[in-house]
Write an enzyme that holds these catalytic residues in place. Structure first.
Site, PDB file in Angstrom:
ATOM      1  N   ARG A  37       0.821  -1.215  -0.076  1.00 53.53           N
ATOM      2  CA  ARG A  37      -0.069   0.003  -0.015  1.00 53.53           C
ATOM      3  C   ARG A  37       0.996   1.237   0.033  1.00 53.53           C
ATOM      4  NH1 ARG A  37      -2.069  -3.294  -1.367  1.00 53.53           N
ATOM      5  NH2 ARG A  37      -3.704  -4.786  -0.756  1.00 53.53           N
ATOM      6  N   GLU A  67      -3.312   3.681   7.270  1.00 56.63           N
ATOM      7  CA  GLU A  67      -3.352   3.488   6.036  1.00 56.63           C
ATOM      8  C   GLU A  67      -4.015   4.548   5.338  1.00 56.63           C
ATOM      9  OE1 GLU A  67      -3.573  -0.645   4.577  1.00 56.63           O
ATOM     10  OE2 GLU A  67      -4.933   0.018   3.102  1.00 56.63           O
ATOM     11  N   SER A  90      -9.739   0.611   4.303  1.00 55.75           N
ATOM     12  CA  SER A  90      -9.127  -0.147   5.373  1.00 55.75           C
ATOM     13  C   SER A  90      -8.392   1.020   6.085  1.00 55.75           C
ATOM     14  CB  SER A  90      -8.105  -1.146   5.262  1.00 55.75           C
ATOM     15  OG  SER A  90      -8.631  -2.257   4.440  1.00 55.75           O
TER      16      SER A  90
HETATM   17  C1  LIG Z   1     -15.283   0.637   0.680  1.00 56.05           C
HETATM   18  C2  LIG Z   1     -13.858   0.640   0.120  1.00 56.05           C
HETATM   19  C3  LIG Z   1     -13.187  -0.458  -0.067  1.00 56.05           C
HETATM   20  C4  LIG Z   1     -11.764  -0.399  -0.283  1.00 56.05           C
HETATM   21  N1  LIG Z   1     -11.021  -1.425  -0.601  1.00 56.05           N
HETATM   22  C5  LIG Z   1      -9.788  -1.445  -0.880  1.00 56.05           C
HETATM   23  C6  LIG Z   1      -9.028  -2.606  -1.135  1.00 56.05           C
HETATM   24  O1  LIG Z   1      -9.572  -3.673  -1.528  1.00 56.05           O
HETATM   25  N2  LIG Z   1      -7.878  -2.489  -1.519  1.00 56.05           N
HETATM   26  C7  LIG Z   1      -7.056  -1.310  -1.666  1.00 56.05           C
HETATM   27  O2  LIG Z   1      -5.815  -1.339  -2.006  1.00 56.05           O
HETATM   28  N3  LIG Z   1      -7.760  -0.158  -1.356  1.00 56.05           N
HETATM   29  C8  LIG Z   1      -8.975  -0.191  -0.915  1.00 56.05           C
HETATM   30  N4  LIG Z   1      -9.741   0.864  -0.562  1.00 56.05           N
HETATM   31  C9  LIG Z   1      -9.004   2.079  -0.434  1.00 56.05           C
HETATM   32  C10 LIG Z   1      -8.864   2.979  -1.684  1.00 56.05           C
HETATM   33  O3  LIG Z   1      -9.876   2.795  -2.692  1.00 56.05           O
HETATM   34  C11 LIG Z   1      -7.591   2.862  -2.389  1.00 56.05           C
HETATM   35  O4  LIG Z   1      -6.425   3.256  -1.532  1.00 56.05           O
HETATM   36  C12 LIG Z   1      -7.443   3.766  -3.709  1.00 56.05           C
HETATM   37  O5  LIG Z   1      -6.196   3.378  -4.195  1.00 56.05           O
HETATM   38  C13 LIG Z   1      -7.475   5.243  -3.389  1.00 56.05           C
HETATM   39  O6  LIG Z   1      -7.680   6.010  -4.589  1.00 56.05           O
HETATM   40  P1  LIG Z   1      -8.044   7.253  -4.738  1.00 56.05           P
HETATM   41  O7  LIG Z   1      -8.279   7.724  -5.941  1.00 56.05           O
HETATM   42  O8  LIG Z   1      -9.615   7.397  -3.961  1.00 56.05           O
HETATM   43  O9  LIG Z   1      -7.334   8.179  -3.896  1.00 56.05           O
HETATM   44  P2  LIG Z   1      -7.441   9.204  -2.576  1.00 56.05           P
HETATM   45  O10 LIG Z   1      -8.228   8.619  -1.438  1.00 56.05           O
HETATM   46  O11 LIG Z   1      -8.155  10.455  -3.107  1.00 56.05           O
HETATM   47  O12 LIG Z   1      -5.886   9.600  -2.216  1.00 56.05           O
HETATM   48  C14 LIG Z   1      -5.300   8.498  -1.730  1.00 56.05           C
HETATM   49  C15 LIG Z   1      -3.676   8.829  -1.801  1.00 56.05           C
HETATM   50  O13 LIG Z   1      -3.497   8.807  -3.235  1.00 56.05           O
HETATM   51  C16 LIG Z   1      -2.795   9.864  -3.703  1.00 56.05           C
HETATM   52  N5  LIG Z   1      -3.333  10.424  -5.088  1.00 56.05           N
HETATM   53  C17 LIG Z   1      -4.496  10.335  -5.425  1.00 56.05           C
HETATM   54  N6  LIG Z   1      -4.571  10.350  -6.776  1.00 56.05           N
HETATM   55  C18 LIG Z   1      -3.277  10.962  -6.978  1.00 56.05           C
HETATM   56  C19 LIG Z   1      -2.546  11.198  -8.341  1.00 56.05           C
HETATM   57  N7  LIG Z   1      -3.293  11.358  -9.448  1.00 56.05           N
HETATM   58  N8  LIG Z   1      -1.373  11.567  -8.383  1.00 56.05           N
HETATM   59  C20 LIG Z   1      -0.647  11.303  -7.139  1.00 56.05           C
HETATM   60  N9  LIG Z   1      -1.346  11.222  -5.921  1.00 56.05           N
HETATM   61  C21 LIG Z   1      -2.364  10.549  -6.024  1.00 56.05           C
HETATM   62  C22 LIG Z   1      -3.578  11.248  -2.609  1.00 56.05           C
HETATM   63  O14 LIG Z   1      -2.764  12.456  -2.608  1.00 56.05           O
HETATM   64  C23 LIG Z   1      -3.354  10.388  -1.291  1.00 56.05           C
HETATM   65  O15 LIG Z   1      -2.035  10.301  -0.687  1.00 56.05           O
HETATM   66  C24 LIG Z   1     -11.083   0.782  -0.205  1.00 56.05           C
HETATM   67  C25 LIG Z   1     -11.623   1.902  -0.035  1.00 56.05           C
HETATM   68  C26 LIG Z   1     -13.471   2.036   0.205  1.00 56.05           C
HETATM   69  C27 LIG Z   1     -13.990   3.245   0.773  1.00 56.05           C
END
Ligand SMILES: Cc1cc2nc3c(=O)[nH]c(=O)nc-3n(C[C@H](O)[C@H](O)[C@H](O)COP(=O)(O)OP(=O)(O)OC[C@H]3O[C@@H](n4cnc5c(N)ncnc54)[C@H](O)[C@@H]3O)c2cc1C
Length: 307
Positions: free
Chosen positions: A180, A299, A229
């Site tokens: 992660r 996380e 998570s």
């Molecule tokens: C119901 C639920 C289930 C989930 N299940 C999982 C799972 O099974 N596995 C898993 O790994 N995660 C899971 N997640 C967590 C999440 O979906 C992941 O971590 C996902 O990759 C985050 O992406 P995001 O676009 O929402 O990023 P954000 O939450 O908006 O940001 C997360 C991080 O990424 C950075 N970021 C976002 N976009 C960019 C970009 N374009 N360039 C540089 N940095 C960037 C942000 O600065 C921040 O540090 C879950 C979340 C929820 C709500």
């Protein structure tokens, strides 16, 4: 809570900007938790060149924070000072099928859409993305993974722009992926990625995606206001097990609650503030430390200022 309006100053330094700048833009509606204060400035670039132009001309003392679909993020109640970059629109939202079972996707593409495009094109190996509710940009930063697959397993290269406005390409090795986490420089805004799959049967991939979706519906509160998570698994233990053992299942602070369904998920029952949610997380960490001596590591990323 509102910040001084610096949009005029920023626009004056970058007269050819084509993207949109907004002062004191609410961020809560973009987040899964539906909490948090505004961005001092929200910037939505028109395309990668526009983002590079913007970052090259932005005064170096103004902090830049990137958000994706905010599915792993707490925006604190006092808001985020400086500029928040949020990618959207056609320039960052398209997927192209490439030769040799590869796909290119913009960083704003939802992981689920990437998984579906791969299935439709008969490209196997990306189905695990169908259960992750983030964007490709977030997956690159977080090395998102599930059901036996991780971003690192399928990434060929990622494109991005650094704080100085240089357009850069990162190979999989450059990304320095671990659980992660990516070691790619924190200041990089990812703009696109190329993924490698293998030949597969669209119907079989679709069936696998259906199984993944059903398994999630049963085990995670995916219809709640949550952030996924909350804590990384403290290997060799599981975060949810040590949280459960410390008696935190269902624990409440304000209107935030440890999910009764899955102890490593925090939920906003409706009227929680970011302070309630973060405070609940810290209380869980305290109780786990006291009960088992284990130090849980967040996380979920937390950005901005407390109220
Ligand atoms: C119901 C639920 C289930 C989930 N299940 C999982 C799972 O099974 N596995 C898993 O790994 N995660 C899971 N997640 C967590 C999440 O979906 C992941 O971590 C996902 O990759 C985050 O992406 P995001 O676009 O929402 O990023 P954000 O939450 O908006 O940001 C997360 C991080 O990424 C950075 N970021 C976002 N976009 C960019 C970009 N374009 N360039 C540089 N940095 C960037 C942000 O600065 C921040 O540090 C879950 C979340 C929820 C709500």
């Amino acid at each position: 809570m509102s910040f001084p309006d610096i949009v005029g100053d920023i626009a004056a330094r970058a007269p050819d900007l084509r993207g949109r700048l907004s002062a004191n833009a609410p961020l809560a509606p973009y987040t899964w938790f539906r909490v948090g204060g505004p961005a001092q400035v929200l910037f939505s670039p028109a395309d990668e060149e526009d983002l590079a132009h913007f970052l090259a001309r932005l005064a170096p003392d103004i902090p830049v924070t990137t958000i994706g679909l905010c599915s792993n993020l707490i925006v604190r109640d006092g808001g985020v000072p400086g500029v928040v970059v949020r990618l959207g629109g056609k320039a960052f939202g398209e997927i192209a099928t490439l030769p040799d079972h590869r796909l290119r996707g913009g960083a704003a593409v939802p992981d689920m859409k990437l998984a579906r495009a791969a299935a439709d094109a008969g490209i196997d190996g990306l189905a695990f993305f169908c259960g992750i509710p983030g964007s490709i940009g977030g997956a690159l930063r977080m090395n998102a993974g599930a059901h036996g697959g991780e971003t690192t397993d399928v990434l060929v290269e990622a494109g991005g722009v650094d704080r100085a406005g240089h357009i850069r390409v990162f190979t999989r090795a450059d990304m320095g992926f671990s659980y992660r986490h990516s070691d790619a420089p924190d200041d990089v805004v990812f703009t696109s990625a190329v993924f490698q799959g293998r030949p597969g049967d669209p119907a079989e991939i679709a069936a696998e995606m259906k199984r993944i979706t059903a398994a999630r519906e049963q085990s995670q509160p995916i219809r709640e206001r949550t952030g996924g998570s909350t804590f990384a698994n403290p290997r060799p233990h599981s975060a949810w097990k040590v949280i459960d053992a410390a008696g935190c299942r269902g624990l409440v602070v304000g209107d935030a609650q440890v999910s009764p369904m899955h102890c490593n998920f925090l939920i906003n029952r409706g009227a929680a503030t970011a302070g309630d949610i973060e405070g609940l997380g810290e209380e869980v960490r305290r109780r786990v430390r006291e009960h088992s001596g284990i130090e849980l590591r967040w996380e979920i990323r937390r950005i901005g200022l407390s109220a």
